[in-house]
Design a protein around this motif. Sequence first.
Motif, PDB file in Angstrom:
ATOM      1  N   ASP A 161       0.829  -1.201   0.000  1.00  0.00           N
ATOM      2  CA  ASP A 161       0.000   0.000   0.000  1.00  0.00           C
ATOM      3  C   ASP A 161       0.866   1.253   0.000  1.00  0.00           C
ATOM      4  N   TRP A 162       0.209   2.375  -0.240  1.00  0.00           N
ATOM      5  CA  TRP A 162       0.881   3.661  -0.141  1.00  0.00           C
ATOM      6  C   TRP A 162       1.221   3.921   1.314  1.00  0.00           C
ATOM      7  N   SER A 163       2.449   4.350   1.572  1.00  0.00           N
ATOM      8  CA  SER A 163       2.909   4.651   2.930  1.00  0.00           C
ATOM      9  C   SER A 163       3.137   6.151   3.075  1.00  0.00           C
ATOM     10  N   PRO A 164       2.634   6.753   4.171  1.00  0.00           N
ATOM     11  CA  PRO A 164       2.841   8.190   4.369  1.00  0.00           C
ATOM     12  C   PRO A 164       4.301   8.494   4.685  1.00  0.00           C
ATOM     13  N   THR A 165       4.741   9.669   4.297  1.00  0.00           N
ATOM     14  CA  THR A 165       6.118  10.086   4.577  1.00  0.00           C
ATOM     15  C   THR A 165       6.163  11.252   5.562  1.00  0.00           C
ATOM     16  N   ASN A 166       5.022  11.813   5.904  1.00  0.00           N
ATOM     17  CA  ASN A 166       4.927  12.998   6.761  1.00  0.00           C
ATOM     18  C   ASN A 166       5.508  14.242   6.101  1.00  0.00           C
ATOM     19  N   PHE A 167       5.648  14.227   4.783  1.00  0.00           N
ATOM     20  CA  PHE A 167       6.066  15.412   4.038  1.00  0.00           C
ATOM     21  C   PHE A 167       4.870  15.950   3.274  1.00  0.00           C
ATOM     22  N   SER A 168       4.702  17.260   3.329  1.00  0.00           N
ATOM     23  CA  SER A 168       3.628  17.893   2.570  1.00  0.00           C
ATOM     24  C   SER A 168       4.132  19.226   2.048  1.00  0.00           C
ATOM     25  N   ALA A 169       3.432  19.724   1.053  1.00  0.00           N
ATOM     26  CA  ALA A 169       3.779  21.051   0.538  1.00  0.00           C
ATOM     27  C   ALA A 169       3.440  22.052   1.625  1.00  0.00           C
ATOM     28  N   GLY A 170       4.282  23.015   1.806  1.00  0.00           N
ATOM     29  CA  GLY A 170       4.069  24.003   2.854  1.00  0.00           C
ATOM     30  C   GLY A 170       2.951  24.982   2.548  1.00  0.00           C
ATOM     31  N   LYS A 171       2.421  24.907   1.337  1.00  0.00           N
ATOM     32  CA  LYS A 171       1.375  25.853   0.969  1.00  0.00           C
ATOM     33  C   LYS A 171       0.098  25.111   0.597  1.00  0.00           C
ATOM     34  N   GLU A 172      -0.989  25.888   0.543  1.00  0.00           N
ATOM     35  CA  GLU A 172      -2.267  25.333   0.134  1.00  0.00           C
ATOM     36  C   GLU A 172      -2.492  25.624  -1.340  1.00  0.00           C
ATOM     37  N   PHE A 173      -3.233  24.741  -1.974  1.00  0.00           N
ATOM     38  CA  PHE A 173      -3.501  24.881  -3.404  1.00  0.00           C
ATOM     39  C   PHE A 173      -4.973  25.187  -3.622  1.00  0.00           C
ATOM     40  N   CYS A 174      -5.214  26.007  -4.627  1.00  0.00           N
ATOM     41  CA  CYS A 174      -6.567  26.309  -5.073  1.00  0.00           C
ATOM     42  C   CYS A 174      -6.585  26.136  -6.589  1.00  0.00           C
TER      43      CYS A 174
END
Length: 164
Positions: free
Chosen positions: A142-155
Amino acid sequence: MLNLKQWVLVVACLCLAISIEARRKLKRDQEESLKTIEDQYDEDLGEIEPCQCGVFMSQQVGIREGRRGRPRGPPQGEPVVTYDTDSPSLPCGTGGFKHCVSKCLDVILKYLPRAGSVICGAIERDVYREKAFLFIKNCGGDWSPTNFSAGKEFCCKDGEHQKC
């Protein structure tokens, strides 16, 4: 005569101390080499698979609009953006997971300046104030989380990136 006995005793003690230290060093070396071998088998070198990177949006990982947080459970649906490494070069296990995350971050950092247009062009719905989260898949499963995300929000509106 007494000096000769003391001299022999000193030499015997030195020899004993040297042999004890040599045994300790040998034991440490053996433990380190065994640990290295165990780590190699832990990695299961028989299984070498390509690494796959996937970017999922907030709604897909259980984070509701306007809320902060980390992914809760496995992501839903297909990733918005995927990337497969060139060749099956990463072992299964913890070491392979870390290398896979590193390779994915290298690729993502390259595209980060135009992430908005890439994500909005790939997603098939409008997006309001969602973050993008990095997941990896190494050795199937399965997909495993890395705890990395983009620091910004997208619209995104109609496949176009907009300022939030």
